[in-house]
Motif scaffolding. Structure first.
Motif, PDB file in Angstrom:
ATOM      1  N   VAL A   3      50.536  28.005  14.139  1.00 46.39           N
ATOM      2  CA  VAL A   3      51.525  29.109  13.822  1.00 46.39           C
ATOM      3  C   VAL A   3      50.910  29.792  12.566  1.00 46.39           C
ATOM      4  CG1 VAL A   3      53.703  30.111  13.648  1.00 46.39           C
ATOM      5  CG2 VAL A   3      53.609  28.104  14.912  1.00 46.39           C
ATOM      6  N   ARG A   4      50.561  31.194  12.820  1.00 43.53           N
ATOM      7  CA  ARG A   4      50.126  31.822  11.607  1.00 43.53           C
ATOM      8  C   ARG A   4      51.422  32.399  10.930  1.00 43.53           C
ATOM      9  NH1 ARG A   4      47.517  37.737  12.113  1.00 43.53           N
ATOM     10  NH2 ARG A   4      47.390  38.167   9.899  1.00 43.53           N
ATOM     11  N   ARG A   5      51.423  32.341   9.735  1.00 41.93           N
ATOM     12  CA  ARG A   5      52.696  32.784   8.855  1.00 41.93           C
ATOM     13  C   ARG A   5      51.912  33.673   8.163  1.00 41.93           C
ATOM     14  NH1 ARG A   5      55.640  29.226   3.776  1.00 41.93           N
ATOM     15  NH2 ARG A   5      57.127  30.986   3.781  1.00 41.93           N
ATOM     16  N   ILE A   6      53.024  34.849   8.203  1.00 42.29           N
ATOM     17  CA  ILE A   6      52.750  36.121   7.629  1.00 42.29           C
ATOM     18  C   ILE A   6      53.661  36.249   6.213  1.00 42.29           C
ATOM     19  CG2 ILE A   6      52.751  38.621   7.677  1.00 42.29           C
ATOM     20  CD1 ILE A   6      52.192  38.242  10.750  1.00 42.29           C
ATOM     21  N   GLU A   7      53.028  36.174   5.193  1.00 44.50           N
ATOM     22  CA  GLU A   7      53.888  36.345   4.042  1.00 44.50           C
ATOM     23  C   GLU A   7      54.211  37.814   3.650  1.00 44.50           C
ATOM     24  OE1 GLU A   7      54.571  34.193   1.635  1.00 44.50           O
ATOM     25  OE2 GLU A   7      54.111  32.508   2.883  1.00 44.50           O
ATOM     26  N   ARG A   8      55.485  37.993   3.392  1.00 43.48           N
ATOM     27  CA  ARG A   8      56.091  39.551   3.154  1.00 43.48           C
ATOM     28  C   ARG A   8      56.544  39.397   1.521  1.00 43.48           C
ATOM     29  NH1 ARG A   8      54.579  42.395   7.222  1.00 43.48           N
ATOM     30  NH2 ARG A   8      54.809  41.703   9.462  1.00 43.48           N
ATOM     31  N   GLY A   9      56.658  40.646   1.116  1.00 40.92           N
ATOM     32  CA  GLY A   9      57.394  40.730  -0.144  1.00 40.92           C
ATOM     33  C   GLY A   9      56.509  40.215  -1.190  1.00 40.92           C
ATOM     34  N   HIS A  10      57.294  40.140  -2.482  1.00 34.55           N
ATOM     35  CA  HIS A  10      56.827  40.018  -3.699  1.00 34.55           C
ATOM     36  C   HIS A  10      57.665  38.961  -4.387  1.00 34.55           C
ATOM     37  CE1 HIS A  10      55.192  43.949  -2.892  1.00 34.55           C
ATOM     38  NE2 HIS A  10      54.172  43.444  -3.600  1.00 34.55           N
ATOM     39  N   TYR A  11      57.000  38.039  -5.087  1.00 37.16           N
ATOM     40  CA  TYR A  11      57.861  37.149  -5.900  1.00 37.16           C
ATOM     41  C   TYR A  11      58.142  37.628  -7.195  1.00 37.16           C
ATOM     42  CZ  TYR A  11      56.619  33.199  -2.811  1.00 37.16           C
ATOM     43  OH  TYR A  11      56.373  32.520  -1.619  1.00 37.16           O
TER      44      TYR A  11
END
Length: 159
Positions: A3-11
């Motif tokens: 499963v390809r995980r798409i990271e969104r947003g900022h830390y």
């Protein structure tokens, strides 16, 4: 199956005081959007759906529900500012400037005002000022909001 995980947003660490985010897309608000939003939120201010009444108050047309304007401006900012949020900590200094009418296209931008650590090592608070504009570049809304945001690294381990 992979499963390809798409990271969104900022830390928390990704935000720098003074950085300006010009949020993507924009949104044209239609008369239908306005009528629907006003109806489902049970906000029956006649200036939101009665042209004659709105004009009797000096407006050129029905007025877009102010809370719809706020939600559109806020929504445009989420991907850049609060995808990693633990908690939205409220709104401050909210001010409406220009009237929004059906057919207006709203865009927004946000600037990082401050950031601070909290008593918990895995999170911090970032404060933003978000401004919404119409298609003529006129400021329609401005507010500040603090957001509790995850940190990427804390205590020597990855979040």
């Amino acid at each position: 199956m992979a499963v390809r995980r798409i990271e969104r947003g900022h830390y928390f660490e990704d935000f720098e005081v003074g950085h300006l985010f010009k949020h993507h897309w924009g949104r044209t608000i239609t008369e239908g959007d306005n009528s629907f939003f006003s109806s489902v939120t049970m906000n029956f201010n006649p200036s939101y759906f009665n042209r004659e009444y709105a004009q009797s108050l000096g407006y050129k047309n029905v007025v877009v529900n102010h809370m719809l304007v706020m939600n559109v401006v806020f929504g445009l900012s989420v991907e850049d500012l609060s995808e990693r949020a633990i908690a939205h900590l409220g709104y401050e200094k909210m001010k409406w400037h220009e009237t929004v009418y059906p057919g207006d296209t709203i865009t927004s931008e946000s600037i990082v005002l401050s950031k601070r650590d909290t008593s918990r090592p895995d999170r911090g608070v970032v404060k933003f000022r978000t401004t919404g504009y119409n298609q003529r570049g006129e400021k329609v809304l401005e507010y500040e909001r603090p957001v509790l945001i995850r940190k990427r690294f804390f205590g020597g381990r990855d979040a």
